[in-house]
Design a protein around this motif. Structure first.
Motif, PDB file in Angstrom:
ATOM      1  N   PRO A  68       0.804  -1.220   0.000  1.00  0.00           N
ATOM      2  CA  PRO A  68       0.000   0.000   0.000  1.00  0.00           C
ATOM      3  C   PRO A  68       0.841   1.275   0.000  1.00  0.00           C
ATOM      4  CG  PRO A  68       0.260  -0.715   2.245  1.00  0.00           C
ATOM      5  CD  PRO A  68       1.080  -1.657   1.389  1.00  0.00           C
ATOM      6  N   VAL A  69       2.155   1.127  -0.166  1.00  0.00           N
ATOM      7  CA  VAL A  69       3.049   2.260   0.051  1.00  0.00           C
ATOM      8  C   VAL A  69       3.578   2.838  -1.248  1.00  0.00           C
ATOM      9  CG1 VAL A  69       5.137   3.069   1.213  1.00  0.00           C
ATOM     10  CG2 VAL A  69       3.717   1.297   2.289  1.00  0.00           C
ATOM     11  N   GLY A  70       4.189   1.997  -2.111  1.00  0.00           N
ATOM     12  CA  GLY A  70       4.881   2.509  -3.286  1.00  0.00           C
ATOM     13  C   GLY A  70       6.120   3.280  -2.862  1.00  0.00           C
ATOM     14  N   GLY A  71       6.555   4.237  -3.673  1.00  0.00           N
ATOM     15  CA  GLY A  71       7.685   5.076  -3.315  1.00  0.00           C
ATOM     16  C   GLY A  71       9.028   4.451  -3.610  1.00  0.00           C
ATOM     17  N   ALA A  72      10.058   5.059  -3.037  1.00  0.00           N
ATOM     18  CA  ALA A  72      11.435   4.736  -3.397  1.00  0.00           C
ATOM     19  C   ALA A  72      11.844   3.311  -3.051  1.00  0.00           C
ATOM     20  CB  ALA A  72      12.382   5.722  -2.711  1.00  0.00           C
ATOM     21  N   ASP A  73      11.180   2.682  -2.085  1.00  0.00           N
ATOM     22  CA  ASP A  73      11.570   1.326  -1.678  1.00  0.00           C
ATOM     23  C   ASP A  73      10.898   0.226  -2.499  1.00  0.00           C
ATOM     24  OD1 ASP A  73      13.315   2.155   0.281  1.00  0.00           O
ATOM     25  OD2 ASP A  73      11.841   2.057   1.895  1.00  0.00           O
TER      26      ASP A  73
END
Length: 329
Positions: free
Chosen positions: A221-226
């Motif tokens: 549910p996060v996505g982003g750089a990781d």
């Protein structure tokens, strides 16, 4: 008349206003519900900020989930009657229906009978969390014994539901949390493995747990750089679901890793289930059976009062909760 939470412009929690509105009579397929409890979701915050999958038409209401008592029904409603205890599932546009009110209108296809084992607070919390996890893990991925499932933001309500659904299917959940502070509680909530991503090498830990094979599914549910780390932690031809955007950073695609592992990267929404009548009914049956058996159970973080809705949204956006936030009336 009903006290109802609305907002006239996108913005922070302070844009929320409690106003008196006249609730229309039920349409042919509508149900009037006197609300006892409201389930709060991250989608509510995204909607209020105009960062959701659709944009609000102002003045806008909020909320997908509630539990309460049927007050009246439309002329073509046959499954519910005045006095029934019910709850709602997220199967409608927030520009047409909402649940932040003393009395609300809901489409009959999004109303379910109150599960006998649950309080109003619990019933207001279950459908978004469990159907979201069920749709990806059971309907789409068909996870089973022997599969490993990576669950970022594991202490969220949907994350905790995903842990329980993975266990229910016989798969092994690997919960991700930022620090070790929530490790004990996540283990108690059913996580077989817990990785503190700010303290441990997540990819190395997943590979250790899976004997070098990687996980079959990541439910993110996060996505982003990781996000590339999740791809690296998958097995060959694994599946990475993106079902939220908790990170405001861009989500990079690791092209060479994708070529090497040939994973499936899928955008996922609860609409896969709630937008289809047969799937929606199967989901309600699955969750109801799991609740009755005790195999799945809602985890409530904190209960607020309706008059404190601005504070509720501030608390939601601090992202410190463990489980579901619920508001009572």
């Amino acid at each position: 008349m009903s006290r109802t939470i609305k907002f006239a412009q996108a913005g922070g929690p302070e844009v929320l206003e409690c106003i008196e509105i006249e609730v229309p009579a039920p349409g042919p397929h509508d149900v009037h519900i006197k609300v006892k409890a409201i389930g709060i979701n991250r989608a509510d915050s995204m909607w209020r900020n105009d960062r959701y999958v659709e944009s609000p038409i102002f003045p806008a209401g909020l909320g997908y989930e509630c539990a309460g008592v049927v007050d009246a029904v439309g002329k073509h409603v046959t499954d519910f009657a005045e006095g029934d205890t019910v709850s709602t599932i997220p199967a409608f546009s927030l520009n047409k229906y909402f649940t932040y009110g003393e009395v609300i209108l809901a489409p009959d296809h999004a109303v379910v009978k109150h599960p006998e084992s649950l309080s109003f607070v619990e019933a207001a919390s279950v459908w978004m969390m469990f159907i979201t996890a069920y749709g990806a893990l059971v309907v789409d991925a068909d996870v089973k014994a022997g599969d490993f499932v990576i669950i970022p933001a594991a202490s969220s309500s949907v994350g905790l539901a995903a842990i329980q659904i993975a266990n229910y299917t016989g798969a092994t959940p690997i919960a991700l949390t930022r620090t070790s502070g929530k490790k004990k509680r996540l283990h108690e909530a059913g996580a077989v493995h817990v990785v503190a991503t700010q303290e441990q090498d997540m990819v190395a830990e997943v590979m250790r747990i899976t004997n070098g094979h990687g996980a079959r599914v990541a439910f993110d549910p996060v996505g982003g750089a990781d996000f590339p780390k999740l791809i690296a932690a998958l097995t060959d031809q694994g599946i990475a679901y993106i079902h939220g955007a908790l990170s405001e950073d861009d989500t990079p695609i690791p092209v060479l890793e994708i070529i090497r592992k040939m994973p499936t990267v899928k955008g996922y929404s609860i609409r896969l289930v709630t937008g289809d009548e047969a799937r929606r009914k199967a989901a309600v049956e699955y969750v109801t059976k799991g609740l009755a058996s005790g195999a799945i159970t809602p985890v409530i973080d904190r209960v607020f009062k309706f008059d404190d809705m601005v504070e509720v949204h501030r608390y939601l956006e601090n992202s410190g909760q463990f489980g579901k936030i619920v508001v009572t009336l």
